[in-house]
Design a protein around this motif. Structure first.
Motif, PDB file in Angstrom:
ATOM      1  N   LEU A 262      43.416  32.550  42.841  1.00 47.90           N
ATOM      2  CA  LEU A 262      44.170  33.609  42.172  1.00 47.90           C
ATOM      3  C   LEU A 262      43.691  33.713  40.726  1.00 47.90           C
ATOM      4  O   LEU A 262      43.831  32.774  39.946  1.00 47.90           O
ATOM      5  CB  LEU A 262      45.669  33.294  42.203  1.00 47.90           C
ATOM      6  N   ALA A 263      43.111  34.856  40.389  1.00 48.85           N
ATOM      7  CA  ALA A 263      42.573  35.053  39.039  1.00 48.85           C
ATOM      8  C   ALA A 263      43.085  36.360  38.437  1.00 48.85           C
ATOM      9  O   ALA A 263      42.417  36.993  37.639  1.00 48.85           O
ATOM     10  CB  ALA A 263      41.052  35.045  39.069  1.00 48.85           C
ATOM     11  N   GLY A 264      44.263  36.752  38.854  1.00 42.34           N
ATOM     12  CA  GLY A 264      44.860  37.969  38.295  1.00 42.34           C
ATOM     13  C   GLY A 264      45.603  37.630  37.017  1.00 42.34           C
ATOM     14  O   GLY A 264      45.308  36.649  36.351  1.00 42.34           O
ATOM     15  N   GLY A 265      46.542  38.388  36.714  1.00 42.22           N
ATOM     16  CA  GLY A 265      47.353  38.101  35.535  1.00 42.22           C
ATOM     17  C   GLY A 265      47.083  39.082  34.418  1.00 42.22           C
ATOM     18  O   GLY A 265      46.119  39.824  34.426  1.00 42.22           O
ATOM     19  N   GLU A 266      47.974  39.024  33.465  1.00 50.39           N
ATOM     20  CA  GLU A 266      47.968  39.998  32.383  1.00 50.39           C
ATOM     21  C   GLU A 266      47.327  39.491  31.103  1.00 50.39           C
ATOM     22  O   GLU A 266      47.199  40.218  30.149  1.00 50.39           O
ATOM     23  CB  GLU A 266      49.411  40.405  32.095  1.00 50.39           C
ATOM     24  N   GLY A 267      46.969  38.243  31.059  1.00 47.49           N
ATOM     25  CA  GLY A 267      46.316  37.736  29.867  1.00 47.49           C
ATOM     26  C   GLY A 267      47.246  37.394  28.727  1.00 47.49           C
ATOM     27  O   GLY A 267      46.828  37.347  27.578  1.00 47.49           O
ATOM     28  N   ARG A 268      48.507  37.139  29.008  1.00 46.35           N
ATOM     29  CA  ARG A 268      49.466  36.864  27.935  1.00 46.35           C
ATOM     30  C   ARG A 268      49.714  35.380  27.678  1.00 46.35           C
ATOM     31  O   ARG A 268      50.118  35.014  26.590  1.00 46.35           O
ATOM     32  CB  ARG A 268      50.802  37.532  28.258  1.00 46.35           C
ATOM     33  N   ARG A 269      49.504  34.537  28.663  1.00 44.11           N
ATOM     34  CA  ARG A 269      49.895  33.133  28.523  1.00 44.11           C
ATOM     35  C   ARG A 269      49.081  32.362  27.504  1.00 44.11           C
ATOM     36  O   ARG A 269      49.567  31.413  26.924  1.00 44.11           O
ATOM     37  CB  ARG A 269      49.833  32.421  29.863  1.00 44.11           C
ATOM     38  N   LEU A 270      47.833  32.710  27.316  1.00 40.90           N
ATOM     39  CA  LEU A 270      46.993  32.006  26.354  1.00 40.90           C
ATOM     40  C   LEU A 270      46.670  32.874  25.144  1.00 40.90           C
ATOM     41  O   LEU A 270      45.685  32.643  24.456  1.00 40.90           O
ATOM     42  CB  LEU A 270      45.687  31.533  27.006  1.00 40.90           C
TER      43      LEU A 270
ATOM     44  N   ASN B 247      27.639  39.795  38.331  1.00 40.51           N
ATOM     45  CA  ASN B 247      26.379  39.099  38.609  1.00 40.51           C
ATOM     46  C   ASN B 247      26.606  37.709  39.188  1.00 40.51           C
ATOM     47  O   ASN B 247      25.763  36.835  39.074  1.00 40.51           O
ATOM     48  CB  ASN B 247      25.538  39.013  37.331  1.00 40.51           C
ATOM     49  N   ASN B 248      27.752  37.527  39.798  1.00 43.35           N
ATOM     50  CA  ASN B 248      28.134  36.239  40.337  1.00 43.35           C
ATOM     51  C   ASN B 248      28.258  36.405  41.854  1.00 43.35           C
ATOM     52  O   ASN B 248      28.945  37.298  42.312  1.00 43.35           O
ATOM     53  CB  ASN B 248      29.482  35.859  39.700  1.00 43.35           C
ATOM     54  N   ASN B 249      27.632  35.586  42.621  1.00 48.98           N
ATOM     55  CA  ASN B 249      27.665  35.723  44.079  1.00 48.98           C
ATOM     56  C   ASN B 249      28.971  35.179  44.662  1.00 48.98           C
ATOM     57  O   ASN B 249      28.961  34.300  45.496  1.00 48.98           O
ATOM     58  CB  ASN B 249      26.466  35.010  44.702  1.00 48.98           C
ATOM     59  N   ARG B 250      30.056  35.706  44.231  1.00 49.47           N
ATOM     60  CA  ARG B 250      31.370  35.279  44.709  1.00 49.47           C
ATOM     61  C   ARG B 250      31.986  36.377  45.562  1.00 49.47           C
ATOM     62  O   ARG B 250      31.769  37.564  45.334  1.00 49.47           O
ATOM     63  CB  ARG B 250      32.312  35.003  43.529  1.00 49.47           C
ATOM     64  N   ASN B 251      32.799  35.957  46.533  1.00 47.75           N
ATOM     65  CA  ASN B 251      33.591  36.907  47.303  1.00 47.75           C
ATOM     66  C   ASN B 251      34.721  37.377  46.416  1.00 47.75           C
ATOM     67  O   ASN B 251      35.429  36.561  45.833  1.00 47.75           O
ATOM     68  CB  ASN B 251      34.167  36.238  48.549  1.00 47.75           C
ATOM     69  N   MET B 252      34.885  38.691  46.320  1.00 43.82           N
ATOM     70  CA  MET B 252      35.958  39.239  45.496  1.00 43.82           C
ATOM     71  C   MET B 252      36.911  40.047  46.352  1.00 43.82           C
ATOM     72  O   MET B 252      36.476  40.796  47.227  1.00 43.82           O
ATOM     73  CB  MET B 252      35.398  40.172  44.418  1.00 43.82           C
ATOM     74  N   ILE B 253      38.192  39.880  46.059  1.00 42.20           N
ATOM     75  CA  ILE B 253      39.222  40.727  46.635  1.00 42.20           C
ATOM     76  C   ILE B 253      39.878  41.381  45.431  1.00 42.20           C
ATOM     77  O   ILE B 253      40.592  40.725  44.663  1.00 42.20           O
ATOM     78  CB  ILE B 253      40.250  39.906  47.440  1.00 42.20           C
ATOM     79  N   ALA B 254      39.574  42.651  45.219  1.00 43.58           N
ATOM     80  CA  ALA B 254      40.030  43.349  44.027  1.00 43.58           C
ATOM     81  C   ALA B 254      41.267  44.183  44.335  1.00 43.58           C
ATOM     82  O   ALA B 254      41.239  45.050  45.209  1.00 43.58           O
ATOM     83  CB  ALA B 254      38.917  44.229  43.476  1.00 43.58           C
ATOM     84  N   GLU B 255      42.335  43.887  43.615  1.00 43.36           N
ATOM     85  CA  GLU B 255      43.577  44.649  43.754  1.00 43.36           C
ATOM     86  C   GLU B 255      43.508  45.864  42.840  1.00 43.36           C
ATOM     87  O   GLU B 255      43.140  45.742  41.674  1.00 43.36           O
ATOM     88  CB  GLU B 255      44.774  43.800  43.324  1.00 43.36           C
ATOM     89  N   SER B 256      43.878  47.020  43.360  1.00 40.47           N
ATOM     90  CA  SER B 256      43.860  48.226  42.532  1.00 40.47           C
ATOM     91  C   SER B 256      45.016  48.233  41.532  1.00 40.47           C
ATOM     92  O   SER B 256      44.912  48.837  40.473  1.00 40.47           O
ATOM     93  CB  SER B 256      43.914  49.478  43.402  1.00 40.47           C
ATOM     94  N   GLU B 257      46.091  47.550  41.868  1.00 39.80           N
ATOM     95  CA  GLU B 257      47.245  47.426  40.979  1.00 39.80           C
ATOM     96  C   GLU B 257      47.753  45.994  41.059  1.00 39.80           C
ATOM     97  O   GLU B 257      47.671  45.364  42.103  1.00 39.80           O
ATOM     98  CB  GLU B 257      48.387  48.348  41.422  1.00 39.80           C
ATOM     99  N   ALA B 258      48.302  45.524  39.954  1.00 36.59           N
ATOM    100  CA  ALA B 258      48.907  44.194  39.968  1.00 36.59           C
ATOM    101  C   ALA B 258      50.137  44.236  40.868  1.00 36.59           C
ATOM    102  O   ALA B 258      51.032  45.046  40.670  1.00 36.59           O
ATOM    103  CB  ALA B 258      49.285  43.772  38.552  1.00 36.59           C
ATOM    104  N   GLY B 259      50.149  43.364  41.863  1.00 36.15           N
ATOM    105  CA  GLY B 259      51.268  43.346  42.794  1.00 36.15           C
ATOM    106  C   GLY B 259      52.017  42.029  42.777  1.00 36.15           C
ATOM    107  O   GLY B 259      52.936  41.822  43.547  1.00 36.15           O
TER     108      GLY B 259
END
Length: 130
Positions: A8-16, A68-80
């Motif tokens: 899980l790498a989502g989030g709003e960027g507020r905690r740090l 440029n990273n060979n990672r599998n991504m699951i991109a959410e269109s909206e934060a859910g």
């Protein structure tokens, strides 16, 4: 049967804040190690005999960080929220293997003893599909 690590790498960027922002959330902030939290988390799943390549669930706004990273991504269109991200991860894994074992991992957890972490996962795997 291999495990599908779902990070899980989502989030709003507020905690740090002010290090993380909505444009660059904590998953992509460089740590003292010289790696991002996300890179450190992905590195935990190095054993290809046990794990599939990690998949990363993130907001579509942040996919450029992994372009440029060979990672599998699951991109959410909206934060859910976390539950929705886990649901996406489950469907993604089940499309690839109807008996998939998934491991949900937030990208921002610090683990002091990586061997203990893997031992706990191995023990938990014994209870799957019983």
């Amino acid at each position: 049967m291999k495990i599908f690590p779902m990070i899980l790498a989502g989030g709003e960027g507020r905690r740090l804040a002010p290090l993380s922002t909505p444009q660059k959330p904590k998953a992509f902030v460089m740590m003292p190690s010289g790696h991002t939290m996300l890179e450190e988390t992905c590195a935990r799943f190095f054993d290809s005999e046990i794990y599939h390549a990690p998949s990363i669930i993130l907001n579509v706004r942040h996919t450029d960080f992994l372009k440029n990273n060979n990672r599998n991504m699951i991109a959410e269109s909206e934060a859910g929220g976390t539950a929705m991200a886990i649901a996406f991860a489950a469907f993604y894994a089940l499309e690839r293997d109807e008996n998939a074992i998934i491991l949900i991992c937030p990208c921002d957890h610090y683990l002091e003893d990586i061997n203990q972490f893997h031992a706990a996962i191995a023990q938990a795997k014994n209870y799957v599909h019983q």
